[in-house]
Enzyme design. Structure first.
Site, PDB file in Angstrom:
ATOM      1  N   GLU A   1       0.932  -1.248  -0.006  1.00 44.64           N
ATOM      2  CA  GLU A   1       0.098  -0.083   0.138  1.00 44.64           C
ATOM      3  C   GLU A   1       1.016   1.398  -0.163  1.00 44.64           C
ATOM      4  O   GLU A   1       1.821   1.259   0.796  1.00 44.64           O
ATOM      5  CB  GLU A   1      -0.827  -0.083   1.231  1.00 44.64           C
ATOM      6  CG  GLU A   1      -1.941   1.073   1.325  1.00 44.64           C
ATOM      7  CD  GLU A   1      -2.974   1.299   2.251  1.00 44.64           C
ATOM      8  OE1 GLU A   1      -2.707   0.392   3.304  1.00 44.64           O
ATOM      9  OE2 GLU A   1      -3.624   2.094   2.234  1.00 44.64           O
TER      10      GLU A   1
ATOM     11  N   GLY B   1       3.368   2.636  10.816  1.00 45.69           N
ATOM     12  CA  GLY B   1       3.202   1.932  12.229  1.00 45.69           C
ATOM     13  C   GLY B   1       2.926   0.125  11.699  1.00 45.69           C
ATOM     14  O   GLY B   1       3.450  -0.390  12.286  1.00 45.69           O
ATOM     15  N   ALA B   2       2.143   0.129  10.808  1.00 44.56           N
ATOM     16  CA  ALA B   2       1.734  -1.416  10.584  1.00 44.56           C
ATOM     17  C   ALA B   2       1.119  -1.340   9.371  1.00 44.56           C
ATOM     18  O   ALA B   2       0.455  -0.284   8.883  1.00 44.56           O
ATOM     19  CB  ALA B   2       0.872  -1.994  11.761  1.00 44.56           C
ATOM     20  N   MET B   3       0.658  -2.705   8.836  1.00 39.95           N
ATOM     21  CA  MET B   3       0.031  -2.770   7.471  1.00 39.95           C
ATOM     22  C   MET B   3      -0.939  -4.070   7.588  1.00 39.95           C
ATOM     23  O   MET B   3      -0.456  -4.870   7.889  1.00 39.95           O
ATOM     24  CB  MET B   3       1.153  -2.888   6.356  1.00 39.95           C
ATOM     25  CG  MET B   3       0.249  -3.352   5.033  1.00 39.95           C
ATOM     26  SD  MET B   3      -0.595  -1.539   4.450  1.00 39.95           S
ATOM     27  CE  MET B   3      -1.729  -2.506   3.608  1.00 39.95           C
ATOM     28  N   GLU B   4      -2.134  -3.856   7.027  1.00 37.27           N
ATOM     29  CA  GLU B   4      -3.204  -4.797   7.304  1.00 37.27           C
ATOM     30  C   GLU B   4      -3.435  -5.735   6.255  1.00 37.27           C
ATOM     31  O   GLU B   4      -4.424  -6.361   5.984  1.00 37.27           O
ATOM     32  CB  GLU B   4      -4.471  -4.040   7.436  1.00 37.27           C
ATOM     33  CG  GLU B   4      -4.991  -3.382   5.983  1.00 37.27           C
ATOM     34  CD  GLU B   4      -4.621  -1.922   5.959  1.00 37.27           C
ATOM     35  OE1 GLU B   4      -3.740  -1.403   6.334  1.00 37.27           O
ATOM     36  OE2 GLU B   4      -5.230  -1.233   5.118  1.00 37.27           O
TER      37      GLU B   4
ATOM     38  N   HIS C   1      -6.383  -1.639  15.265  1.00 39.13           N
ATOM     39  CA  HIS C   1      -6.563  -1.073  13.963  1.00 39.13           C
ATOM     40  C   HIS C   1      -6.537  -1.859  12.919  1.00 39.13           C
ATOM     41  O   HIS C   1      -7.133  -2.023  12.076  1.00 39.13           O
ATOM     42  CB  HIS C   1      -5.759   0.076  13.830  1.00 39.13           C
ATOM     43  CG  HIS C   1      -5.802   1.035  12.773  1.00 39.13           C
ATOM     44  ND1 HIS C   1      -6.553   2.215  12.614  1.00 39.13           N
ATOM     45  CD2 HIS C   1      -5.355   0.628  11.571  1.00 39.13           C
ATOM     46  CE1 HIS C   1      -6.569   2.779  11.452  1.00 39.13           C
ATOM     47  NE2 HIS C   1      -5.819   2.009  10.607  1.00 39.13           N
ATOM     48  N   GLU C   2      -5.290  -2.642  12.744  1.00 38.43           N
ATOM     49  CA  GLU C   2      -5.020  -3.508  11.703  1.00 38.43           C
ATOM     50  C   GLU C   2      -5.993  -4.765  11.708  1.00 38.43           C
ATOM     51  O   GLU C   2      -6.523  -4.977  10.625  1.00 38.43           O
ATOM     52  CB  GLU C   2      -3.427  -3.976  11.793  1.00 38.43           C
ATOM     53  CG  GLU C   2      -2.627  -2.723  11.853  1.00 38.43           C
ATOM     54  CD  GLU C   2      -2.705  -1.744  10.889  1.00 38.43           C
ATOM     55  OE1 GLU C   2      -3.100  -2.084   9.661  1.00 38.43           O
ATOM     56  OE2 GLU C   2      -2.369  -0.537  11.261  1.00 38.43           O
TER      57      GLU C   2
ATOM     58  N   HIS D   1      -9.387  -3.727  10.176  1.00 37.66           N
ATOM     59  CA  HIS D   1      -9.030  -3.366   8.711  1.00 37.66           C
ATOM     60  C   HIS D   1      -9.619  -4.799   8.216  1.00 37.66           C
ATOM     61  O   HIS D   1      -9.979  -4.560   6.696  1.00 37.66           O
ATOM     62  CB  HIS D   1      -7.873  -2.970   8.160  1.00 37.66           C
ATOM     63  CG  HIS D   1      -7.759  -1.538   8.172  1.00 37.66           C
ATOM     64  ND1 HIS D   1      -8.407  -0.397   7.706  1.00 37.66           N
ATOM     65  CD2 HIS D   1      -6.305  -0.758   8.488  1.00 37.66           C
ATOM     66  CE1 HIS D   1      -7.772   0.519   7.714  1.00 37.66           C
ATOM     67  NE2 HIS D   1      -6.331   0.354   8.184  1.00 37.66           N
TER      68      HIS D   1
ATOM     69  N   GLU E   1      -9.731   4.245   6.203  1.00 36.61           N
ATOM     70  CA  GLU E   1      -8.892   4.946   7.511  1.00 36.61           C
ATOM     71  C   GLU E   1      -9.723   5.783   8.408  1.00 36.61           C
ATOM     72  O   GLU E   1      -9.489   5.233   9.674  1.00 36.61           O
ATOM     73  CB  GLU E   1      -7.731   5.575   6.957  1.00 36.61           C
ATOM     74  CG  GLU E   1      -6.778   4.820   6.070  1.00 36.61           C
ATOM     75  CD  GLU E   1      -6.080   3.625   6.593  1.00 36.61           C
ATOM     76  OE1 GLU E   1      -6.388   3.531   7.867  1.00 36.61           O
ATOM     77  OE2 GLU E   1      -5.358   2.639   5.942  1.00 36.61           O
TER      78      GLU E   1
HETATM   79  N1  B3K Z   1      -2.960   1.037   5.605  1.00 33.93           N
HETATM   80  C1  B3K Z   1      -1.644   1.239   6.237  1.00 33.93           C
HETATM   81  C2  B3K Z   1      -0.931   2.647   5.736  1.00 33.93           C
HETATM   82  C3  B3K Z   1      -0.320   2.299   4.563  1.00 33.93           C
HETATM   83  C4  B3K Z   1       0.795   3.605   4.343  1.00 33.93           C
HETATM   84  C5  B3K Z   1       1.190   3.552   2.964  1.00 33.93           C
HETATM   85  N2  B3K Z   1       2.022   4.880   2.776  1.00 33.93           N
HETATM   86  C6  B3K Z   1      -1.479   1.181   7.715  1.00 33.93           C
HETATM   87  C7  B3K Z   1      -3.019   1.325   8.492  1.00 33.93           C
HETATM   88  O1  B3K Z   1      -3.551   2.645   8.302  1.00 33.93           O
HETATM   89  O2  B3K Z   1      -3.495   0.719   8.802  1.00 33.93           O
HETATM   90 ZN    ZN Z   2      -5.371   1.904   8.837  1.00 33.33          ZN
END
Ligand code: B3K
Ligand code: ZN
Length: 883
Positions: free
Chosen positions: A126, A266-269, A302-303, A306, A325
């Protein structure tokens, strides 16, 4: 900088794709020196749109071969540019395509696409990283089912992971092995993930309410297994909460999290394979602060959330980012409020919103929650899209009530599960599920479309003869870049009228038969509006925007006495806190003005007494008290000024802090002692609250240069076992002239040199110190063996910490700006996302005096003239110079 400037992408240009990609079969042959990626795509013509060639996105890829059906294509059969691969003539409406590319993850410093962190392979796709892995239609409305084969060296990469279920694995000979993963849920490519590495894991289980047993695993580098328990507990709590509150259940048998040390955010879902920054997984009481523990709980949730809000229902295009988001931030805020103290969480969220989002909304990078143009989408993962987006969700909740909100959510999933949709689709579901809500939805939609923070002003008057109270409110929204004219918003005003006895009065609007007790929500929907309350027995003090019911800036004609009264009596805890903050801001800005005019700064006794009253009630709710005792930040006070007086704000705030520390010395010492650690370490809201109060008291004692306070800080630094207490004491010592300062910093670094996340804190406290030698120290720390410019966490701590340090960064001689320009230029080549995030600190340069503006402009122009400026940095710098 104009020559060949990158082009903006516009929302109004959205068009559905000419081809759908329905199945993706990927095979990764991971090797140092070049990884081969074979992609087999099942594509189908979109018969709803005009026939067009298949245009695939791709960047920094070496194309090895393209085969359509069973026909290998020659170079004349396709067109290739640095960004695209176009195949003009596809036979028929349903075609199989195989594309082989070679990529170099080991050279990838941008940490986007497939890259290496501590020797392990991982991905971040992402928003548009998948195009750095293979040619593809890299857009979220193309949703496909994935099968992924990962092959690599068994000894170096014993763990091979991708999305979905492990369906097969085996030996590949030559010391290599492979694993085959299949994800049954169609997904956009930004949710694809791959991890290959030398990792260990902890495991737990969760049984969903319909009886599905889910295996939960957290993978980390060996040695970190003992820092995963809190993340795992947070995951289990999130899964349960989402079932209870949203009726949403997990949809696979496995949920994996991998923590990596090099991660841009921070993290990615990614579906069933979340990839996290170690900062949001690893925690042990001796290595992580309370803020870290709470951050882990929130980000894990949060993740996980998602999985439904983002993955099952995703975004049609990146302009809709807040669809997932804003909603998911609101969900994680609700969750953390339920797990901890709701008022404390709300105060923290609003503080953050004001600090970062209000600042963004007032500067050259202001944009709507649903932007309509971007050059680089990674620049739009902003406080506006996230935090203001969450406020928009909260307003649906406020206007519709919990039950109406839930009806809207249920309809949203009933309509759109498995689809890629828009914020308009979301609004339509909320509207259609609540036909009798009486909300003007067209007006509400402006929260998505208009940038800027609305101001609300007003006054009230009481008529003793008729026992009526008339409240007049006005709204105003200043122009923002590209939006010269604004229309009135629908602003939910949650309010109460507090009577002289301190109790909420019944609320009856003129023309109504019955009264509402306590709090009610009114809709401010015109530029100016009056509300008349009848049967009000005595003159009230209005408590407006309870719980911060809308993201606005309020200026109401409260007297200091009204604010002191609300601080003590308002039944809404948020507004009790807010009244104190308003009073403090008023006082501090008065002192700044005195100083600027050459007058003595004299701290009014009334305010010091009010803080004393807060302190005397502190034991009732230590967490709340610690917040109520905290003065508005320098950054926030700056936002309230026409021209930001950096040094004046710093001086005024320190003066007031010292006065509180001196005047209430004994009460502060008592609060410190009463809340010192007892019993076993815990991160319960109560334990966290008591530590916060104790450390707030300690900070005031040091602000007053109190000898006992200094001794306590040293003792706390030397003997405390929890990181919250250790680092707070060290930060206070590091910011002082205490002779023990250098030694304390050195012993800390010696003890923690191998714990990257702990060293981040060490860099941060030095970068945020208000001592005059901070820039010299920060510059020297760039060469410290624990610092690495390629690691985002290090940059965020040292460089980001420094840019948040108003007196140092905005030094009148421009040295702070020079320093930042150098770092942005250095990072631009290595990691454009991190570079651009740092460059945003320049954005509000026009809010400072002439001398500082001139220095900032020189620095900005130097960055602007850097060769090979990334789109990321270009967009921020160009906007800053324009706006
Ligand atoms: N969806 C990701 C963020 C991705 C950022 C890309 N530059 C994390 C989050 O909002 O949960
Ligand atoms: Zn998010």
């Amino acid at each position: 900088m104009d020559k060949g400037s990158p082009k903006a992408i516009l929302l109004k240009d959205y068009a559905a794709p000419a081809w759908w990609i329905e199945t993706v079969d990927l095979s990764f042959d991971l090797r140092d020196g070049g990884t081969l990626v074979t992609s087999r795509l099942g594509v189908r013509r979109n018969l709803d749109v005009v026939r067009a060639p298949l245009v695939l996105d791709g960047q920094e890829l070496e194309l090895v071969s393209v085969t359509v059906g069973d026909r290998p294509l020659g170079p004349d059969d396709y067109a290739i540019t640095p960004d695209h691969l176009t195949i003009p003539d596809l036979p028929g409406d349903q075609v199989a395509i195989e594309i082989v590319t070679r990529i170099h993850p080991e050279k990838n410093t941008a940490l986007e696409g497939l890259y290496k962190s501590s020797g392990n392979y991982c991905t971040q796709c992402e928003a548009e990283g998948f195009r750095k892995i293979t040619y593809f239609q890299d857009r979220p409305d193309v949703m496909a089912k994935y099968r992924v084969r990962v092959e690599g060296d068994r000894a170096a990469y014993p763990v091979l992971l991708s999305n979905g279920n492990l369906v097969d694995q085996g030996d590949a000979g030559d010391g290599r092995h492979w694993a085959l993963w299949e994800d049954p849920w169609p997904k956009p490519c930004y949710l694809f993930a791959l991890v290959a590495g030398n990792l260990v894991h902890i495991e737990d289980r969760f049984r969903t309410r319909s009886g599905r047993d889910v295996t939960l695993r957290i993978y980390v580098e060996p040695g970190n297994e003992d820092k995963c328990a809190h993340a795992m507990e947070s995951l289990i709590k999130s899964m349960k909460w989402d079932e209870d509150v949203y009726g949403l259940e997990y949809d696979l048998d496995i949920f994996n999290i991998v923590a990596v040390g090099d991660f841009n955010m921070g993290a990615m879902e990614n579906k069933s394979l979340n990839v996290f920054n170690t900062k949001y997984i690893l925690a042990r009481p001796d290595t992580a602060t309370d803020t870290d523990f709470l951050g882990i709980e929130a980000v894990v949730a949060h993740e996980y959330f998602h999985n439904w809000t983002g993955n099952r229902v995703t975004c049609r295009d990146w302009f809709q980012l807040s669809l997932k988001e804003g909603l998911t931030v609101f969900r994680d805020q609700q969750f953390s409020a339920d797990m901890n103290s709701a008022p404390v969480k709300r105060i923290q969220d609003v503080t953050r919103l004001r600090q970062v989002q209000f600042a963004e909304d007032a500067g050259p990078t202001a944009h709507p929650v649903r932007p309509d143009s971007y050059i680089e989408i990674n620049n739009f993962y902003t406080p506006t899209v996230y935090e203001k987006g969450a406020e928009v969700l909260r307003m649906y909740h406020t206007l519709l009530g919990a039950a109406g909100y839930r009806r809207g959510i249920d309809l949203y999933f009933a309509r759109h599960d498995g689809q890629a949709v828009t914020t308009d689709d979301f609004l339509a579901a909320m509207r259609d599920a609540n036909p009798d809500a009486g909300v003007d939805w067209e007006q509400f939609r402006r929260w998505y479309a208009q940038a800027g923070t609305p101001g609300v002003s007003g006054e009230g008057s009481y008529d003793p003869a008729t026992h009526t109270y008339r409240l007049t409110l006005r709204q105003f929204l200043a122009p923002t870049p590209g939006q010269p004219v604004k229309l009135p918003m629908l602003i939910p005003v949650s309010l109460g009228l507090v009577g002289p006895d301190g109790k909420d009065q019944a609320l009856t609007l003129a023309g109504e038969d019955s009264a509402t007790a306590g709090t009610r929500v009114l809709a401010l929907n015109a530029a100016e509006q009056s509300f008349t309350f009848t049967e009000v027995p005595a003159p009230p003090v209005p408590s407006l925007f309870r719980g911060f019911s809308a993201p606005i800036k309020l200026s109401f004609d409260y007297s200091d006495a009204d604010l002191t009264f609300l601080m003590a009596n308002d039944s809404d805890p948020f507004n009790r806190w807010e009244a104190g903050q308003t009073l403090a801001s008023r006082l501090l800005l008065g002192l700044v003005a005195d100083r600027a005019a050459g007058r003595d700064m004299a701290v009014p006794k009334g305010f010091i007494d009010a803080m004393g009253a807060t302190l005397s009630r502190a034991s009732e709710d230590p967490a709340f008290a610690s917040l109520a005792l905290t003065l508005p930040s320098e950054n926030y006070l700056g936002q309230l000024m026409e021209v930001i007086d950096v040094d004046g704000i710093h001086a005024a705030r320190n003066l007031v802090r010292a006065a509180i520390g001196r005047t209430h010395r004994d009460a502060l010492l008592a609060a410190y002692r009463a809340n010192a650690e007892q019993g076993e370490f815990s991160v319960s809201p109560d334990a966290i609250g008591r530590r916060a109060l104790k450390n707030a008291a300690l900070a005031y004692l040091l602000a007053a240069d109190d000898a006992d306070g200094k001794a306590l800080a040293l003792a706390q630094y030397r003997t405390a076992t929890g990181m919250t207490d250790v680092i707070t004491a060290l930060a206070l010592i590091a910011d002082s002239d205490m002779p023990e300062r250098a030694d304390a910093l050195a012993t800390f670094a010696a003890k923690w040199k191998d714990e990257a996340l702990v060293m981040d804190k060490w860099f941060m406290i030095q970068a945020t110190s208000s001592r005059p030698d901070t820039l010299a120290n920060v510059t020297a720390l760039l060469s410290h063996p624990g610092f690495n410019i390629r690691n985002p966490n290090k940059v965020y701590s040292l460089v980001g910490g420094f840019t948040g340090n108003a007196v140092a960064f905005h030094a009148a001689d421009g040295s702070g700006y020079e320093f930042l320009a150098d770092r942005v230029i250095e990072l631009n080549k290595l990691n454009p996302q991190v570079a651009s995030r740092m460059a945003k600190s320049f954005a509000r340069w026009r809010k400072y005096d002439g001398e500082r503006q001139a220095a900032a402009k020189v620095a900005l122009e130097r960055v602007a003239h850097t060769p090979d400026l990334s789109r990321d940095v270009y967009e921020i710098i160009a906007r800053s110079l324009e706006g």
